[in-house]
Every structure is written in structure tokens, then in C-alpha cells.
Design an enzyme around this catalytic site. Sequence first.
Site, PDB file in Angstrom:
ATOM      1  CD  GLU A   1      -1.184  -2.338   2.384  1.00 53.03           C
ATOM      2  OE1 GLU A   1      -0.250  -1.811   3.057  1.00 53.03           O
ATOM      3  OE2 GLU A   1      -1.656  -3.269   2.484  1.00 53.03           O
TER       4      GLU A   1
ATOM      5  CE1 TYR B   1      -5.295 -14.537   5.565  1.00 51.83           C
ATOM      6  CE2 TYR B   1      -4.541 -15.476   3.325  1.00 51.83           C
ATOM      7  CZ  TYR B   1      -5.202 -14.479   4.229  1.00 51.83           C
ATOM      8  OH  TYR B   1      -6.117 -13.665   3.406  1.00 51.83           O
TER       9      TYR B   1
END
Length: 198
Positions: free
Chosen positions: A138, A171
Site C-alpha cells: 500500500e 492463513y
Amino acid sequence: MRLCDKDIEQYLDDEKIIIEPKPDSSMISGVSVDIRLGNEFRVFQDHTAPYIDLSAPKGEVQEAMNSIMSDEIFIADGDAFFLHPGELALAVTYESVTLPDNIVGWLDGRSSLARLGLMVHVTAHRIDPGWSGQIVLEFYNSGKLPLALRPKMKIAALNFETMSSSAARPYNKREDAKYRDQKGAVASRISQDEKVNK
């Protein structure tokens, strides 16, 4: 406990940690592995939406996201992506990373780039145990000048920490893992979050 360079090299050789393509020793420093910038980017388009209501029904959130997020932009090797001051963009690492269930990764920006105003992650720098895929960056330019970012430039450093034991919910085994096996500059999938009503 953070892994040192010798441990990182051993974990890579033993394929406990997998980074593709495998980094050579020049990319491994005392406590981290250099990670390079990939070729895919996304930007926030000009739009007329006054805001995004993150607690709205999933369909409305997704519709709002679709109206502001660009399609994936591919930048060829040697070409540059320009990040202007005050601009947020998504990018992706060149490398793909796979972690075992007992190691968490931490992605940090490079000091040399930060001194020019480049943030490589807004808040999301944890790489969960059991992760497999490319890492979305980001980007935010908090500086005064546009920054030319080129594929395969060193963009961040990844370090690793062993956990007290293997995660019970890594995950790659979670049903709610929205970014499993991520490839490319994947936009936010916040509309897939379960709503909690209390």
C-alpha cells in the site's frame, strides 16, 4: 525470536520458508531479505463518491470499491510507475512468499525510500503464518515530489519471527482467508468480511 541471516539462509535451503524466485545471498542482510517491486499496480480513479460506508451491506461496499479502484495496471520492466505526492496506490512484490504454520513475517520499508517520503505499507505489514502468495504493498507518497518506481527495484525488507508453536488457524487453512494464494495487486476485499452484529 527473529531469524538472523544464517537462519534465514538455512530455512530457505530447507524450504521451510519459500521465496520465489529464491533470493541470492546479496539480498540477505543481518535480519532480513530484500524484496523487489513487481509489475502490477492499482490506483484510485477520479470518482464522485462522497465516501465509502464500510459498514454498509456487502453489495453496496463492493459497488463503491468498484467505482473508485482501477483495473490492474501492468508496468513493463524498465518503465516507471509515477506516485504523486498525497497519492495512495497498490502494488505487488515481485517475489512470492510461502511461510510455514510457525513463522510470522514482517514487511518493513527501506529507510532510503522513507527519507524521500515513500511509505510501502499503510498499516498492513504482518505476513501471517501459513501465508502463500505475492504481497500487496500500500504505497503512499508523503513527500513533495513525484516518485518514479520501477519493477524489480528493491522496495522493502522481509524478516521472520518464530512463534511459540504452530498456529491452530494458519492463513492457508482459514475459510475466511480472502487473499489466499494472492497474485497481482489485489484490491481490498473488505466486502467479504463477516458483519458482526452485537
